[in-house]
Design an enzyme around this catalytic site. Structure first.
Site, PDB file in Angstrom:
ATOM      1  N   SER A   9      37.031   4.021  40.144  1.00  0.00           N
ATOM      2  CA  SER A   9      37.062   5.663  40.248  1.00  0.00           C
ATOM      3  C   SER A   9      35.597   6.068  39.984  1.00  0.00           C
ATOM      4  CB  SER A   9      37.980   6.189  39.012  1.00  0.00           C
ATOM      5  OG  SER A   9      37.656   7.417  38.883  1.00  0.00           O
TER       6      SER A   9
HETATM    7  N1  LIG Z   1      39.396  16.601  39.613  1.00  0.00           N
HETATM    8  C1  LIG Z   1      39.617  15.235  39.113  1.00  0.00           C
HETATM    9  C2  LIG Z   1      39.989  14.363  40.222  1.00  0.00           C
HETATM   10  C3  LIG Z   1      40.266  13.019  39.386  1.00  0.00           C
HETATM   11  C4  LIG Z   1      40.750  11.851  40.432  1.00  0.00           C
HETATM   12  O1  LIG Z   1      40.942  12.291  41.694  1.00  0.00           O
HETATM   13  N2  LIG Z   1      40.880  10.517  39.953  1.00  0.00           N
HETATM   14  C5  LIG Z   1      41.349   9.676  40.762  1.00  0.00           C
HETATM   15  C6  LIG Z   1      40.661   8.357  40.252  1.00  0.00           C
HETATM   16  S1  LIG Z   1      39.130   8.549  41.288  1.00  0.00           S
HETATM   17  C7  LIG Z   1      42.915   9.331  40.397  1.00  0.00           C
HETATM   18  O2  LIG Z   1      43.120   9.251  38.920  1.00  0.00           O
HETATM   19  N3  LIG Z   1      44.039   9.301  41.207  1.00  0.00           N
HETATM   20  C8  LIG Z   1      45.333   9.055  40.950  1.00  0.00           C
HETATM   21  C9  LIG Z   1      46.052  10.069  41.240  1.00  0.00           C
HETATM   22  O3  LIG Z   1      45.772  11.225  41.684  1.00  0.00           O
HETATM   23  O4  LIG Z   1      47.317   9.885  41.329  1.00  0.00           O
HETATM   24  C10 LIG Z   1      38.358  14.838  38.339  1.00  0.00           C
HETATM   25  O5  LIG Z   1      37.229  15.285  38.935  1.00  0.00           O
HETATM   26  O6  LIG Z   1      38.379  14.255  37.276  1.00  0.00           O
END
Ligand SMILES: N[C@@H](CCC(=O)N[C@@H](CS)C(=O)NCC(=O)O)C(=O)O
Length: 134
Positions: A9
């Site tokens: 991530s």
């Molecule tokens: N706005 C959030 C975005 C976090 C994000 O998109 N994380 C991803 C991994 S890079 C995630 O957990 N995706 C799973 C999902 O959205 O279901 C941040 O900056 O932390």
């Protein structure tokens, strides 16, 4: 202090990198996203969005990578990373927004297509990446 993360991530990497730059003690907790652990009830109690990263600072839970960066900079009084002065603070906020906007929906989305086979329109995300790199 615990950082819930996944090694692939990019958002979690930002929080992890800043923790290591600060040189403060922390524990990494890997969330098994392939098994759907980020959508399990226990994790959703930490972050209802079901996303990493999540920081748990002795019961104070901070979600979102930009929010975690701001929290850590303020908590440790690191005005060299997050200044108080209006123009400098605005410039930092601009790049936090760019990371969550243009970069996340351009180059990061293109990476998700390549690495994980994400079902995005490649012409769209590549066009965003191209606009960003000009
Ligand atoms: N706005 C959030 C975005 C976090 C994000 O998109 N994380 C991803 C991994 S890079 C995630 O957990 N995706 C799973 C999902 O959205 O279901 C941040 O900056 O932390």
């Amino acid at each position: 202090m615990k950082l819930y993360h996944h090694p692939l991530s990019g958002h979690a990497h930002r929080a992890h990198l800043f923790l290591s730059l600060l040189g403060v003690p922390y524990e990494l907790v890997e969330v098994d996203m392939a098994a759907g652990a980020h959508k399990a009830p226990d994790f959703l109690k930490l972050n209802p969005f079901g996303q990493v990263p999540v920081l748990d600072d002795n019961g104070t839970v901070i979600t979102d990578s930009s929010a975690i960066l701001v929290y850590l900079a303020r908590k440790y009084g690191r005005t060299d990373w997050l200044p108080e002065e209006a123009v400098a603070a605005a410039r930092i906020q601009k790049w936090l927004s760019v990371a969550s906007g243009e970069i996340a929906y351009g180059p990061c989305a293109a990476r998700l297509v390549t690495v994980f086979g994400a079902d995005f329109r490649t012409d769209e995300v590549i066009a965003r990446r191209t606009a960003f790199s000009r």
